[in-house]
Design a protein around this motif. Structure first.
Motif, PDB file in Angstrom:
ATOM      1  N   UNK A 129      -3.838  -3.477 -12.481  1.00  0.00           N
ATOM      2  CA  UNK A 129      -3.959  -4.862 -11.799  1.00  0.00           C
ATOM      3  C   UNK A 129      -3.234  -4.727 -10.507  1.00  0.00           C
ATOM      4  N   UNK A 130      -2.039  -4.141 -10.289  1.00  0.00           N
ATOM      5  CA  UNK A 130      -1.676  -3.909  -9.024  1.00  0.00           C
ATOM      6  C   UNK A 130      -2.286  -3.146  -7.976  1.00  0.00           C
ATOM      7  N   UNK A 131      -2.859  -2.035  -8.634  1.00  0.00           N
ATOM      8  CA  UNK A 131      -3.753  -1.210  -7.533  1.00  0.00           C
ATOM      9  C   UNK A 131      -4.667  -1.995  -7.034  1.00  0.00           C
ATOM     10  N   UNK A 132      -5.298  -2.859  -7.984  1.00  0.00           N
ATOM     11  CA  UNK A 132      -6.524  -3.419  -7.497  1.00  0.00           C
ATOM     12  C   UNK A 132      -6.075  -4.548  -6.383  1.00  0.00           C
ATOM     13  N   UNK A 133      -4.965  -5.240  -6.636  1.00  0.00           N
ATOM     14  CA  UNK A 133      -4.528  -6.274  -5.933  1.00  0.00           C
ATOM     15  C   UNK A 133      -4.219  -5.505  -4.391  1.00  0.00           C
ATOM     16  N   UNK A 134      -3.666  -4.422  -4.461  1.00  0.00           N
ATOM     17  CA  UNK A 134      -3.506  -3.556  -3.170  1.00  0.00           C
ATOM     18  C   UNK A 134      -4.538  -3.493  -2.512  1.00  0.00           C
ATOM     19  N   UNK A 135      -5.641  -3.111  -2.954  1.00  0.00           N
ATOM     20  CA  UNK A 135      -6.786  -2.941  -2.121  1.00  0.00           C
ATOM     21  C   UNK A 135      -7.292  -4.065  -1.760  1.00  0.00           C
ATOM     22  N   UNK A 136      -7.372  -5.275  -2.091  1.00  0.00           N
ATOM     23  CA  UNK A 136      -7.674  -6.487  -1.713  1.00  0.00           C
ATOM     24  C   UNK A 136      -7.027  -7.070  -0.400  1.00  0.00           C
ATOM     25  N   UNK A 137      -5.392  -6.546  -0.637  1.00  0.00           N
ATOM     26  CA  UNK A 137      -4.793  -6.812   0.438  1.00  0.00           C
ATOM     27  C   UNK A 137      -5.148  -6.160   1.954  1.00  0.00           C
ATOM     28  N   UNK A 157       2.759  -0.921  -8.746  1.00  0.00           N
ATOM     29  CA  UNK A 157       1.960  -0.037  -9.510  1.00  0.00           C
ATOM     30  C   UNK A 157       2.404   1.290  -9.976  1.00  0.00           C
ATOM     31  N   UNK A 158       3.193   1.971  -9.071  1.00  0.00           N
ATOM     32  CA  UNK A 158       4.095   2.947  -9.520  1.00  0.00           C
ATOM     33  C   UNK A 158       5.096   2.918 -10.322  1.00  0.00           C
ATOM     34  N   UNK A 159       5.870   1.701  -9.961  1.00  0.00           N
ATOM     35  CA  UNK A 159       7.287   1.190 -10.701  1.00  0.00           C
ATOM     36  C   UNK A 159       6.769   0.942 -12.318  1.00  0.00           C
ATOM     37  N   UNK A 160       5.739   0.004 -12.314  1.00  0.00           N
ATOM     38  CA  UNK A 160       5.448  -0.380 -13.698  1.00  0.00           C
ATOM     39  C   UNK A 160       4.838   0.767 -14.586  1.00  0.00           C
ATOM     40  N   UNK A 161       5.266   0.800 -15.981  1.00  0.00           N
ATOM     41  CA  UNK A 161       4.903   1.706 -17.042  1.00  0.00           C
ATOM     42  C   UNK A 161       3.761   1.610 -17.633  1.00  0.00           C
ATOM     43  N   UNK A 162       3.310   0.142 -17.905  1.00  0.00           N
ATOM     44  CA  UNK A 162       2.127  -0.314 -18.753  1.00  0.00           C
ATOM     45  C   UNK A 162       0.942  -0.063 -18.069  1.00  0.00           C
ATOM     46  N   UNK A 163      -0.077   0.433 -18.646  1.00  0.00           N
ATOM     47  CA  UNK A 163      -1.439   0.728 -17.719  1.00  0.00           C
ATOM     48  C   UNK A 163      -2.053  -0.354 -17.168  1.00  0.00           C
ATOM     49  N   UNK A 164      -2.211  -1.405 -18.050  1.00  0.00           N
ATOM     50  CA  UNK A 164      -3.225  -2.351 -17.495  1.00  0.00           C
ATOM     51  C   UNK A 164      -2.568  -3.044 -16.222  1.00  0.00           C
ATOM     52  N   UNK A 165      -1.173  -3.585 -16.386  1.00  0.00           N
ATOM     53  CA  UNK A 165      -0.636  -4.155 -15.013  1.00  0.00           C
ATOM     54  C   UNK A 165      -0.614  -3.037 -13.946  1.00  0.00           C
ATOM     55  N   UNK A 166      -0.464  -1.759 -14.196  1.00  0.00           N
ATOM     56  CA  UNK A 166      -0.629  -0.773 -13.120  1.00  0.00           C
ATOM     57  C   UNK A 166      -2.097  -0.874 -12.421  1.00  0.00           C
ATOM     58  N   UNK A 177     -14.644  -7.767 -16.850  1.00  0.00           N
ATOM     59  CA  UNK A 177     -14.984  -6.570 -16.900  1.00  0.00           C
ATOM     60  C   UNK A 177     -14.336  -5.314 -16.332  1.00  0.00           C
ATOM     61  N   UNK A 178     -13.752  -5.450 -15.078  1.00  0.00           N
ATOM     62  CA  UNK A 178     -13.028  -4.454 -14.178  1.00  0.00           C
ATOM     63  C   UNK A 178     -11.662  -4.233 -14.506  1.00  0.00           C
ATOM     64  N   UNK A 179     -10.913  -4.922 -15.175  1.00  0.00           N
ATOM     65  CA  UNK A 179      -9.492  -5.010 -15.749  1.00  0.00           C
ATOM     66  C   UNK A 179      -9.510  -4.463 -17.072  1.00  0.00           C
ATOM     67  N   UNK A 180      -9.021  -3.324 -17.376  1.00  0.00           N
ATOM     68  CA  UNK A 180      -9.005  -2.557 -18.605  1.00  0.00           C
ATOM     69  C   UNK A 180      -8.011  -3.160 -19.714  1.00  0.00           C
TER      70      UNK A 180
END
Length: 287
Positions: free
Chosen positions: A147-155, A136-145, A19-22
């Motif tokens: 995801x990487x933003x989400x993982x960064x917060x976890x780390x 997240x800045x390098x990727x261009x596709x919105x869903x994977x961007x 539900x939290x990944x678009x």
């Protein structure tokens, strides 16, 4: 014990993969083959939380509090691998890692001093937070961007949890802990002077398996990490300095002494060594 409080804190902000990944925002035209390949390598790298957890549990048998926290860390880190694989399963099924590729990064790490290992992984979380923010800045596709933003917060949250255990170690072990943290801090904040990326997954951890005793060396593409950092996400000197600044800032708070450079931290490390040499009664704890 720190585990009950850390469990509640991390549970309160835990994200749901369904539900939290678009997923519905996926744009196939914005995902290149090159980008998809890096997602596969990241998914396998994150799977290495499995042998890292086995190492932590083995080397911290006398610390049930920290070992219990590993249940949270392991769950969340394995979910990182899972969400990256889910992305590939949905949108690039030809690149989903095989079970054999995942299992290749599960190998036994040699025993190491627990205090140094704790500091190493604290620095690793800081570094990975910055790597994923840049990804997240390098990727261009919105869903994977996303995801990487989400993982960064976890780390970042994981780094904060490790910091709590580092504070506890200072209260228990005093200058032994300070010396261990300063020693590893100097190493991990000196990446610009080394030929390899300084992260736990890129360090040699098994003498009998050398030179294939780093997680990165056991990936399908062992050269991937350097290319990802240098050519793709372009983790340059400015970004590296952000990592160094965070390490020094947190150590300054931890040691209650200001460190504005790696050189200052190294001088502090040498001071501790000199004090220990002059006072043998200090530093009796063997990590």
């Amino acid at each position: 014990m720190l585990y009950p409080e850390l469990f509640k804190q991390l549970e309160a902000v835990r994200w749901n993969m369904d539900t939290d990944i678009p997923w519905d925002r996926f744009d196939a035209g914005l995902l290149t083959d090159e980008q998809a390949h890096t997602i596969k390598m990241n998914a396998i790298t994150e799977w290495a939380a499995l042998p890292a957890t086995e190492m932590f549990l083995r080397d911290n048998r006398d610390d049930s509090d920290f070992s219990a926290f590993m249940s949270v860390w392991f769950f969340e880190e394995q979910k990182h691998s899972l969400v990256l694989m889910e992305y590939l399963r949905r949108f690039r099924p030809d690149l989903v890692p095989t079970e054999a590729e995942l299992h290749e990064v599960r190998f036994e790490f040699d025993p190491a001093p627990t205090l140094e290992t704790l500091m190493l992984h604290f620095c690793g979380e800081i570094r990975l937070n910055h790597w994923y923010r840049r990804a997240a800045e390098w990727h261009t596709e919105p869903v994977i961007r996303h995801i990487y933003e989400t993982l960064a917060k976890d780390e970042a949250r994981h780094g904060g949890a490790y910091l709590r255990y580092m504070k506890r170690a200072l209260n228990r072990f005093g200058d032994d802990a300070r010396a261990a943290f300063a020693k590893v801090g100097v190493l991990m904040a000196s990446a610009r002077r080394t030929a390899q990326a300084l992260h736990p997954t890129n360090l040699h951890v098994s003498q009998k398996l050398f030179p294939r005793d780093t997680v990165q060396s056991r990936l399908p593409d062992p050269q991937w990490l350097e290319a990802w950092l240098d050519r793709q996400i372009q983790f340059d000197a400015q970004w590296e300095q952000k990592v160094v600044d965070r390490i020094l800032h947190n150590l300054s708070l931890l040691m209650e002494r200001s460190f504005t450079s790696v050189q200052e931290l190294n001088r502090f490390r040498k001071e501790l060594g000199q004090q220990k040499a002059e006072s043998p009664v200090l530093g009796t704890h063997a990590a």
